[in-house]
Design an enzyme around this catalytic site. Structure first.
Site, PDB file in Angstrom:
ATOM      1  N   LEU A   1       9.494  72.616  55.224  1.00 51.14           N
ATOM      2  CA  LEU A   1       8.526  73.388  56.005  1.00 51.14           C
ATOM      3  C   LEU A   1       9.184  74.319  57.007  1.00 51.14           C
ATOM      4  CD1 LEU A   1       5.904  70.593  56.793  1.00 51.14           C
ATOM      5  CD2 LEU A   1       5.730  72.374  55.066  1.00 51.14           C
TER       6      LEU A   1
ATOM      7  N   GLU B   1      13.073  74.819  59.780  1.00 46.60           N
ATOM      8  CA  GLU B   1      14.358  74.313  60.255  1.00 46.60           C
ATOM      9  C   GLU B   1      14.615  74.847  61.650  1.00 46.60           C
ATOM     10  OE1 GLU B   1      19.052  74.101  58.806  1.00 46.60           O
ATOM     11  OE2 GLU B   1      17.563  75.202  57.647  1.00 46.60           O
ATOM     12  N   GLY B   2      15.148  73.976  62.517  1.00 45.98           N
ATOM     13  CA  GLY B   2      15.478  74.392  63.872  1.00 45.98           C
ATOM     14  C   GLY B   2      16.716  73.697  64.358  1.00 45.98           C
ATOM     15  N   GLY B   3      16.951  73.754  65.684  1.00 47.46           N
ATOM     16  CA  GLY B   3      18.131  73.132  66.251  1.00 47.46           C
ATOM     17  C   GLY B   3      18.138  71.625  66.057  1.00 47.46           C
TER      18      GLY B   3
ATOM     19  N   GLY C   1      16.794  69.902  63.399  1.00 47.72           N
ATOM     20  CA  GLY C   1      17.036  69.581  61.999  1.00 47.72           C
ATOM     21  C   GLY C   1      15.995  70.245  61.126  1.00 47.72           C
TER      22      GLY C   1
ATOM     23  N   VAL D   1      12.403  70.096  58.749  1.00 47.32           N
ATOM     24  CA  VAL D   1      11.091  69.466  58.655  1.00 47.32           C
ATOM     25  C   VAL D   1      10.590  69.567  57.225  1.00 47.32           C
ATOM     26  CG1 VAL D   1       8.730  69.425  59.537  1.00 47.32           C
ATOM     27  CG2 VAL D   1      10.610  70.113  61.049  1.00 47.32           C
TER      28      VAL D   1
ATOM     29  N   LYS E   1      10.225  65.228  60.371  1.00 47.80           N
ATOM     30  CA  LYS E   1      11.298  65.965  61.037  1.00 47.80           C
ATOM     31  C   LYS E   1      12.573  65.127  60.967  1.00 47.80           C
ATOM     32  CE  LYS E   1      10.505  68.064  65.011  1.00 47.80           C
ATOM     33  NZ  LYS E   1      10.358  68.310  66.482  1.00 47.80           N
TER      34      LYS E   1
ATOM     35  N   ASP F   1       9.519  74.229  76.847  1.00 48.82           N
ATOM     36  CA  ASP F   1       9.835  75.100  75.720  1.00 48.82           C
ATOM     37  C   ASP F   1       8.560  75.616  75.059  1.00 48.82           C
ATOM     38  OD1 ASP F   1      11.616  76.496  74.172  1.00 48.82           O
ATOM     39  OD2 ASP F   1      11.985  74.875  72.757  1.00 48.82           O
TER      40      ASP F   1
END
Length: 695
Positions: free
Chosen positions: A360, A362-364, A366, A368, A382, A478
């Site tokens: 679905l 991707e971020g810092g 990891g 999802v 996640k 955030d």
């Protein structure tokens, strides 16, 4: 058993306060044959057998000894009641069922589904028969409960002269969060004698005294028309929940009029606690014998078997402790509210072995993945990146924060997985993904103006809950479009609490390292590390402008005057051209609402945090309940920091989209896409420039 006529019962009842000092009719085993089918027969666990009366009311059997309806096979996991009033829905999405049936001095009511019940006992002195109250300001038709977003829950009240009991029936066993909501409307704030009345009663839950000599007005700091909420954690072990409000003869009786006393309540809700455990049922009567037999069998097994078990347990615990320490699992064990845990094998099956097709985002933290659990629930999983040290801290923080809060506009956490070095979070799946994908993505949704306005309002309500209704207060740190998810009905839900901070009302701010996303950082936080809820207010102001314009807060591909969204919005405002900011994809929009959102955004992004409104005030302004204050000049950080755009950082932002930063040495953290360890001599210049350019 004494059998009396209706007139005699009322005469005896009127003497009870003088005889016992207590006014609980149900303490006597008195039943009027004429009122037999309306009697409150459960307080002392009466069992009725048919004796010449074949008609037995439906529902009354649910209130007999041991509450037989659905016992041993709970079918409900929550209930909510609008006491004394019609069905209504709270701002958090909870449906409060109606409870406006007429109850007299000894009667009961059970829902058709046998989900909950209410019983009343007692006879008001003075002959009054008022057992519910509807409050509304007759002069303006406005509700006056200013300290809550759910004023409608406090407009009605269920009263009792002596004993009022509510029951949750057929509940699944486990831990529940029980919320009791009160409002005192009988005693006005005035200089007259009528303001001196006191309503004092005791509250029992599951038979335990939880509040003694409870006084609603005193809890509201002496103010009338002020909402009071009490929260309790309760274990249901036999499929029912009992809430008992009991007048113990204290307080006043005749102010402002005769019969003003006894317990009073406005709303009740019970929802599963974060550590809800199913099937905690009452042990059968033979369990004690079985346990004794098991102990005997163990001893008969001999010393050899016991020694083997002892060695095995020691070995297993030693290995387990090493694994827990190696994986920082002790942090998870130390949480107040333990989340539900999934096995890694279960999540691997749910996501089809984490195949790329189910990815679905991707971020810092990891990646999802989308998955489907065995019970059919579609979830978002996640997965923490093994190389992300920042993610480990975020993992525990996110569980601790989101397990403690529940709101319609906050994403729901189903549980987590901790096995060896694997860490995963399991959330509800939201079909329409994140707001930034809806606004800026290649496959953007067709968000009309009314939908965008509703999203803006929903995000504001979610933040108001975190800042003002949650205890302790929560600062998200955030807030940005990518951390706002949309469900199937495009209702926004704030997500990603990995950077969130808790602090109590006694602190003016928290001095902390920098963590968040450039472009959404408040000046006092970026420059001095001063963190308050006004940091989130600033970020909300930027997000609101993105919703109006349909573009990122910073876009280096545009001409210089349009590159930074907030600065461009101010230029349009100063030239009375606010509507030029509206997304070109919107063919129709409400010009008044556009100006209102922009005005709110300008207030939220003021340089001084004291000039920014609270999120509850933002909600009121967006709803049109109060006027949006006029701002005459743009913030100083837009006019004082002038420089040429020649840095490579702008190109870096253009390539990455947005840059998340974490400049927090106290937490020893870092993130993918970061600006870290800024030299002291250049930090102000670089951060000031970053805010100026919206990166």
């Amino acid at each position: 058993m004494v059998v009396l006529g209706d007139q005699h019962v009322h005469q005896i009842v009127s003497l009870l306060p003088h005889i016992f000092g207590v006014y609980e009719v149900i303490c006597l085993t008195i039943i009027c044959w004429d009122d037999f089918l309306l009697g409150n027969l459960i307080a002392n666990h009466f069992t009725i057998k048919s004796s010449g009366r074949s008609a037995f009311p439906s529902g009354l059997k649910c209130l007999q000894r041991s509450f037989p309806c659905n016992q041993g096979s709970g079918i409900y996991s929550e209930f909510a009641i609008n006491c004394g009033g019609p069905q209504t829905t709270s701002t958090t999405g909870i449906i409060y069922e109606r409870d406006n049936d007429t109850l007299n001095e000894t009667t009961y009511y059970v829902t058709d589904t046998s989900k909950w019940a209410v019983t009343n006992a007692g006879y008001f002195t003075g002959g009054t028969e008022v057992y519910t109250i509807l409050y509304q300001n007759s002069s303006s038709n406005d509700f006056e409960f200013s300290n809550t977003f759910d004023s409608k829950l406090y407009q009605t009240t269920r009263l009792s002269p002596s004993s009022l009991r509510y029951y949750g029936l057929g509940l699944k066993n486990g831990n529940y969060n029980v919320t009791l909501q009160f409002a005192e409307t009988a005693f006005q704030n005035s200089a007259t004698w009528s303001s001196l009345g006191r309503r004092v009663f005791d509250i029992y839950i599951q038979g335990d005294l939880v509040l003694k000599d409870f006084d609603i007005k005193r809890e509201a700091d002496g103010l009338s028309f002020r909402a009071v909420q009490k929260d309790f954690k309760v274990l249901v072990s036999e499929n029912y929940l009992e809430i008992h409000l009991f007048w113990a003869g204290k307080g006043t009786c005749c102010i402002p009029e005769i019969g003003t006393y006894g317990p009073s309540i406005s709303a009740i809700s019970a929802t599963p606690a974060p550590d809800f455990i199913l099937n905690v049922s009452k042990k059968p009567s033979g369990s004690k014998k079985n346990k004794i037999g098991l102990i005997v069998a163990i001893f008969v097994g001999g010393v050899g078997v016991l020694s083997f078990l002892f060695v095995f347990v020691v070995f297993f615990n030693t290995r387990r402790r090493k694994n827990l320490q190696a994986n920082d699992y002790d942090d998870l064990l130390g949480l107040d509210a333990r989340p539900f845990t999934f096995s890694y094998a279960e999540l691997k099956i749910a996501t089809n072995d984490f195949i790329p097709a189910n990815k679905l985002g991707e971020g810092g933290f990891g990646i999802v993945y989308k998955g489907t659990l065995n019970d059919g629930r579609v979830v978002a999983v996640k997965q923490l990146s093994a190389a992300s040290h920042q993610g480990k801290n975020q993992f525990v923080t996110e569980i601790a924060i989101i397990s403690a809060v529940q709101h319609r506009n906050l994403v729901k956490l189903y549980g987590c997985c901790v096995e060896a070095n694997k860490r995963l979070l399991v959330y509800e799946y939201l079909e329409n993904k994140s707001l930034d994908q809806a606004l800026f993505g290649e496959r953007s949704l067709n968000l009309n103006w009314s939908t965008r306005y509703a999203i803006c309002l929903g995000v504001a309500r979610g933040l108001a809950y975190l800042h003002e209704e949650s205890r302790p207060r929560i600062v998200h740190r955030d807030v940005k479009a990518s951390n706002i998810l949309l469900d199937s009905d495009l209702i926004p839900k704030i997500s990603d609490f990995g950077l969130a901070k808790l602090y109590d009302d006694n602190k003016s701010h928290i001095s902390t390292g920098l963590a968040g996303t450039i472009g959404y950082l408040a000046p006092e936080y970026a420059m001095r590390g001063h963190l308050t809820e006004k940091t989130d207010v600033f970020a909300f102001g930027i997000v609101a402008l993105e919703i109006v314009s349909g573009r990122l807060n910073s876009d280096s591909s545009l001409e210089e005057e349009k590159a930074y969204l907030l600065e461009w919005a101010w230029q349009l405002h100063e030239n009375n051209c606010e509507v030029d900011l509206v997304d070109a994809k919107l063919s129709e929009f409400n010009e008044e609402e556009v100006k209102r959102v922009m005005g709110v955004s300008f207030l939220c992004t003021q340089t001084s945090p004291t000039l920014r409104p609270s999120m509850s005030r933002v909600v009121a302004m967006l709803l049109g309940d109060i006027e949006v204050s006029t701002i005459t000049s743009k913030p100083g950080y837009l006019t004082d920091w002038k420089f040429d755009d020649t840095t490579s950082l702008r190109n870096d932002v253009a390539a990455r989209g947005t840059v998340s930063i974490c400049y927090d040495h106290s937490e020893s953290t870092s993130m993918v896409g970061y600006v870290d360890n800024l030299p002291a001599s250049s930090s102000k210049t670089m951060l000031g420039k970053a805010i100026k350019e919206g990166r």
